[in-house]
Motif scaffolding. Sequence first.
Motif, PDB file in Angstrom:
ATOM      1  N   GLY A   3      77.067 104.475 -65.452  1.00 54.79           N
ATOM      2  CA  GLY A   3      76.361 104.472 -64.181  1.00 54.79           C
ATOM      3  C   GLY A   3      76.791 105.590 -63.249  1.00 54.79           C
ATOM      4  N   VAL A   4      77.044 106.765 -63.828  1.00 51.65           N
ATOM      5  CA  VAL A   4      77.427 107.938 -63.035  1.00 51.65           C
ATOM      6  C   VAL A   4      76.357 109.019 -63.213  1.00 51.65           C
ATOM      7  CG1 VAL A   4      79.900 107.467 -63.080  1.00 51.65           C
ATOM      8  CG2 VAL A   4      78.872 108.784 -64.951  1.00 51.65           C
ATOM      9  N   HIS A   5      76.325 109.965 -62.286  1.00 49.46           N
ATOM     10  CA  HIS A   5      75.280 110.985 -62.281  1.00 49.46           C
ATOM     11  C   HIS A   5      75.864 112.338 -62.665  1.00 49.46           C
ATOM     12  CE1 HIS A   5      73.246 107.867 -59.975  1.00 49.46           C
ATOM     13  NE2 HIS A   5      74.237 107.912 -59.094  1.00 49.46           N
ATOM     14  N   LYS A   6      75.127 113.093 -63.461  1.00 52.93           N
ATOM     15  CA  LYS A   6      75.559 114.448 -63.791  1.00 52.93           C
ATOM     16  C   LYS A   6      75.279 115.379 -62.616  1.00 52.93           C
ATOM     17  CE  LYS A   6      75.740 116.313 -67.706  1.00 52.93           C
ATOM     18  NZ  LYS A   6      75.437 117.120 -68.893  1.00 52.93           N
ATOM     19  N   LEU A   7      76.153 116.353 -62.450  1.00 55.22           N
ATOM     20  CA  LEU A   7      75.931 117.349 -61.400  1.00 55.22           C
ATOM     21  C   LEU A   7      74.893 118.386 -61.836  1.00 55.22           C
ATOM     22  CD1 LEU A   7      79.523 118.061 -60.032  1.00 55.22           C
ATOM     23  CD2 LEU A   7      77.790 116.493 -59.156  1.00 55.22           C
ATOM     24  N   HIS A   8      74.894 118.683 -63.140  1.00 55.70           N
ATOM     25  CA  HIS A   8      73.990 119.703 -63.687  1.00 55.70           C
ATOM     26  C   HIS A   8      73.895 119.458 -65.180  1.00 55.70           C
ATOM     27  CE1 HIS A   8      72.734 123.694 -65.213  1.00 55.70           C
ATOM     28  NE2 HIS A   8      72.173 123.868 -64.019  1.00 55.70           N
ATOM     29  N   ARG A   9      72.808 119.863 -65.760  1.00 60.46           N
ATOM     30  CA  ARG A   9      72.608 119.640 -67.198  1.00 60.46           C
ATOM     31  C   ARG A   9      73.748 120.203 -68.034  1.00 60.46           C
ATOM     32  NH1 ARG A   9      70.168 122.220 -71.575  1.00 60.46           N
ATOM     33  NH2 ARG A   9      69.067 120.826 -73.006  1.00 60.46           N
ATOM     34  N   ASN A  10      74.288 121.354 -67.643  1.00 57.67           N
ATOM     35  CA  ASN A  10      75.299 122.022 -68.458  1.00 57.67           C
ATOM     36  C   ASN A  10      76.718 121.953 -67.890  1.00 57.67           C
ATOM     37  OD1 ASN A  10      73.284 122.913 -70.282  1.00 57.67           O
ATOM     38  ND2 ASN A  10      72.775 124.601 -68.915  1.00 57.67           N
ATOM     39  N   SER A  11      76.914 121.209 -66.808  1.00 60.85           N
ATOM     40  CA  SER A  11      78.244 121.184 -66.193  1.00 60.85           C
ATOM     41  C   SER A  11      79.165 120.147 -66.823  1.00 60.85           C
ATOM     42  CB  SER A  11      78.131 120.908 -64.691  1.00 60.85           C
ATOM     43  OG  SER A  11      77.538 121.997 -64.023  1.00 60.85           O
ATOM     44  N   HIS A  12      78.628 119.022 -67.262  1.00 58.58           N
ATOM     45  CA  HIS A  12      79.394 117.926 -67.862  1.00 58.58           C
ATOM     46  C   HIS A  12      80.474 117.415 -66.915  1.00 58.58           C
ATOM     47  CE1 HIS A  12      76.986 119.213 -71.097  1.00 58.58           C
ATOM     48  NE2 HIS A  12      77.782 120.153 -71.549  1.00 58.58           N
ATOM     49  N   LEU A  13      80.131 117.384 -65.650  1.00 65.23           N
ATOM     50  CA  LEU A  13      80.911 116.704 -64.623  1.00 65.23           C
ATOM     51  C   LEU A  13      79.986 115.658 -64.001  1.00 65.23           C
ATOM     52  CD1 LEU A  13      82.677 119.721 -62.875  1.00 65.23           C
ATOM     53  CD2 LEU A  13      83.791 117.972 -64.282  1.00 65.23           C
ATOM     54  N   TYR A  14      80.576 114.548 -63.534  1.00 66.25           N
ATOM     55  CA  TYR A  14      79.768 113.418 -63.092  1.00 66.25           C
ATOM     56  C   TYR A  14      80.224 112.967 -61.711  1.00 66.25           C
ATOM     57  CZ  TYR A  14      78.730 113.480 -68.070  1.00 66.25           C
ATOM     58  OH  TYR A  14      78.354 113.892 -69.327  1.00 66.25           O
ATOM     59  N   THR A  15      79.361 112.227 -61.028  1.00 71.29           N
ATOM     60  CA  THR A  15      79.692 111.796 -59.680  1.00 71.29           C
ATOM     61  C   THR A  15      79.119 110.404 -59.424  1.00 71.29           C
ATOM     62  OG1 THR A  15      79.697 112.496 -57.355  1.00 71.29           O
ATOM     63  CG2 THR A  15      77.630 112.783 -58.566  1.00 71.29           C
ATOM     64  N   SER A  16      79.692 109.721 -58.432  1.00 69.95           N
ATOM     65  CA  SER A  16      79.181 108.414 -58.012  1.00 69.95           C
ATOM     66  C   SER A  16      79.690 108.113 -56.613  1.00 69.95           C
ATOM     67  CB  SER A  16      79.620 107.302 -58.975  1.00 69.95           C
ATOM     68  OG  SER A  16      81.004 107.041 -58.822  1.00 69.95           O
ATOM     69  N   GLN A  17      79.014 107.202 -55.928  1.00 73.77           N
ATOM     70  CA  GLN A  17      79.466 106.773 -54.607  1.00 73.77           C
ATOM     71  C   GLN A  17      80.505 105.666 -54.729  1.00 73.77           C
ATOM     72  OE1 GLN A  17      78.653 108.387 -51.873  1.00 73.77           O
ATOM     73  NE2 GLN A  17      80.025 107.094 -50.655  1.00 73.77           N
ATOM     74  N   GLU A  18      80.310 104.789 -55.725  1.00 67.21           N
ATOM     75  CA  GLU A  18      81.262 103.707 -55.978  1.00 67.21           C
ATOM     76  C   GLU A  18      82.197 104.125 -57.113  1.00 67.21           C
ATOM     77  OE1 GLU A  18      81.391 101.053 -54.049  1.00 67.21           O
ATOM     78  OE2 GLU A  18      79.654 101.794 -52.908  1.00 67.21           O
ATOM     79  N   LEU A  19      83.458 103.739 -57.008  1.00 70.55           N
ATOM     80  CA  LEU A  19      84.466 104.114 -58.003  1.00 70.55           C
ATOM     81  C   LEU A  19      84.229 103.390 -59.325  1.00 70.55           C
ATOM     82  CD1 LEU A  19      87.087 105.638 -58.671  1.00 70.55           C
ATOM     83  CD2 LEU A  19      88.349 103.696 -57.728  1.00 70.55           C
ATOM     84  N   GLN A  20      84.140 104.149 -60.421  1.00 73.03           N
ATOM     85  CA  GLN A  20      83.975 103.588 -61.766  1.00 73.03           C
ATOM     86  C   GLN A  20      85.283 103.797 -62.538  1.00 73.03           C
ATOM     87  OE1 GLN A  20      81.241 101.905 -62.432  1.00 73.03           O
ATOM     88  NE2 GLN A  20      80.263 102.499 -60.506  1.00 73.03           N
ATOM     89  N   LEU A  21      86.211 102.859 -62.379  1.00 71.27           N
ATOM     90  CA  LEU A  21      87.556 103.018 -62.932  1.00 71.27           C
ATOM     91  C   LEU A  21      87.588 103.047 -64.451  1.00 71.27           C
ATOM     92  CD1 LEU A  21      89.817 100.843 -60.598  1.00 71.27           C
ATOM     93  CD2 LEU A  21      90.043 103.294 -61.072  1.00 71.27           C
ATOM     94  N   ALA A  22      86.561 102.487 -65.100  1.00 76.42           N
ATOM     95  CA  ALA A  22      86.548 102.436 -66.566  1.00 76.42           C
ATOM     96  C   ALA A  22      86.164 103.769 -67.191  1.00 76.42           C
ATOM     97  CB  ALA A  22      85.583 101.350 -67.041  1.00 76.42           C
ATOM     98  N   PHE A  23      85.749 104.735 -66.386  1.00 80.54           N
ATOM     99  CA  PHE A  23      85.301 106.016 -66.946  1.00 80.54           C
ATOM    100  C   PHE A  23      86.418 106.665 -67.758  1.00 80.54           C
ATOM    101  CE2 PHE A  23      84.353 110.489 -67.121  1.00 80.54           C
ATOM    102  CZ  PHE A  23      82.984 110.524 -67.313  1.00 80.54           C
ATOM    103  N   PRO A  24      86.116 107.128 -68.988  1.00 84.17           N
ATOM    104  CA  PRO A  24      87.150 107.677 -69.882  1.00 84.17           C
ATOM    105  C   PRO A  24      87.466 109.149 -69.607  1.00 84.17           C
ATOM    106  CG  PRO A  24      85.047 107.598 -71.012  1.00 84.17           C
ATOM    107  CD  PRO A  24      84.814 107.013 -69.656  1.00 84.17           C
ATOM    108  N   GLY A  25      88.316 109.387 -68.665  1.00 84.96           N
ATOM    109  CA  GLY A  25      88.680 110.755 -68.317  1.00 84.96           C
ATOM    110  C   GLY A  25      89.388 110.774 -66.974  1.00 84.96           C
ATOM    111  N   ARG A  26      89.459 111.939 -66.376  1.00 89.08           N
ATOM    112  CA  ARG A  26      90.120 112.070 -65.074  1.00 89.08           C
ATOM    113  C   ARG A  26      89.132 111.740 -63.955  1.00 89.08           C
ATOM    114  NH1 ARG A  26      93.435 117.514 -64.437  1.00 89.08           N
ATOM    115  NH2 ARG A  26      91.374 118.465 -64.751  1.00 89.08           N
ATOM    116  N   ILE A  27      89.633 111.047 -62.934  1.00 87.44           N
ATOM    117  CA  ILE A  27      88.782 110.620 -61.819  1.00 87.44           C
ATOM    118  C   ILE A  27      89.371 111.175 -60.530  1.00 87.44           C
ATOM    119  CG2 ILE A  27      87.750 108.666 -60.631  1.00 87.44           C
ATOM    120  CD1 ILE A  27      88.229 106.979 -63.132  1.00 87.44           C
ATOM    121  N   PHE A  28      88.524 111.769 -59.703  1.00 86.60           N
ATOM    122  CA  PHE A  28      88.960 112.401 -58.463  1.00 86.60           C
ATOM    123  C   PHE A  28      88.118 111.909 -57.286  1.00 86.60           C
ATOM    124  CE2 PHE A  28      89.772 115.218 -61.996  1.00 86.60           C
ATOM    125  CZ  PHE A  28      91.053 115.681 -61.758  1.00 86.60           C
TER     126      PHE A  28
END
Length: 395
Positions: A300-325
Amino acid sequence: MRIFTIEEQKFILDHQQQDTAQLMLQAKRFAPLPVPELVQQIKSRQKAQQKLPTWAKHPQTIFPVSLSVEQSSSEDTAAYKANLVKGQALVDLTGGFGVDSYYFARSFGQVIHIEQNQELQEIASYNFKLLGAENIQSLSTTAEEYLQRMDTSVDVIYLDPARRGQSQERVHLLQDCTPDVLGLLPLLLQKSKAVLLKTAPMLDIDLALQQLSHVAQVWVIAVQNECKEVLYLLKPEATEPPLLTTVNLLAHQEAQPLSFTKTQEENAAVTYSEPQRYLYEPNTALLKAGAYKWLSEKYGVHKLHRNSHLYTSQELQLAFPGRIFEIMTKPKANTKELQQLLPKKKANITTRNYPLTVAQLRDKVKLKEGGDDYLFATTDLHNKPILLLCRKAGV
């Protein structure tokens, strides 16, 4: 292979934390000991302390030349892959120093370790007995010769082909590795119920799937967010697109594999957004496996750009597999502005889908590496280059 005397073993253990260059300069002090040979053992032990602690901590372990230690699997990856397959018999056709064979021996009744370099094979065989792995038979022959004379089928044949060319340059394409897996493939599938193949992390997965037949599953294994191994499980009866499983092995944490298919990735409902409160960077195993749109849908996160492979959200998704900032601000690539925001003039910089490299951006904005701040340089959904100044979420 030579067994070291008690005095030689003592020298190795007494000096295993010392600078090896200094030891060589002082070699005359320790005559008549064969200091160059013993220093080689110390060098290998030092390399093995983090990667192969089981071998490094045993006082009588014998190590081969440093390159063989460097090329061997780590204990972390060997232990993980040994849980992926099981059965009565496994043949390791590219045995090397024997780390994979040692761990496979925990999942199989018998393991046959094949290594064409006789000295390396003898060292591995000696260490197997030293470490109590009694169900491993070690033989010095080539993979091709042993495969030709196999008269019974085994549960699994494992291969980790050598990725060095004739001039010792690094290679990663299957056709450039030794042994020739593509040429041996019919025989491999004929003489086993399954083939487990380890390839270079650099090898493109789609290319490998085109070249290999009957791939049932693919594993992408990272350790501490560094992609280390890609494994392909081949079975004669496999005809469907393979399952891709990724895992990032972290210290003192249980492995949490994630699995998806190329069809799921292609059909995933991806969403895009301007940067919101949180920023997500997938671990390297997921990026290598090509889990891009699927991550957006699953977490339930949004991509910033088709080729960026970075994601964003307003609510914290702690289960996301990677680094969260947490995104603190969106500065311009302006030296004065950034140095006002970062009075220590340092930040950890990452670029993804951005016109400058990390080094070029660092030079442009005059920031040093380090600190608690993270600067992501990327491209937004409007194809505009942007900077995101972040702190690790929860820190």
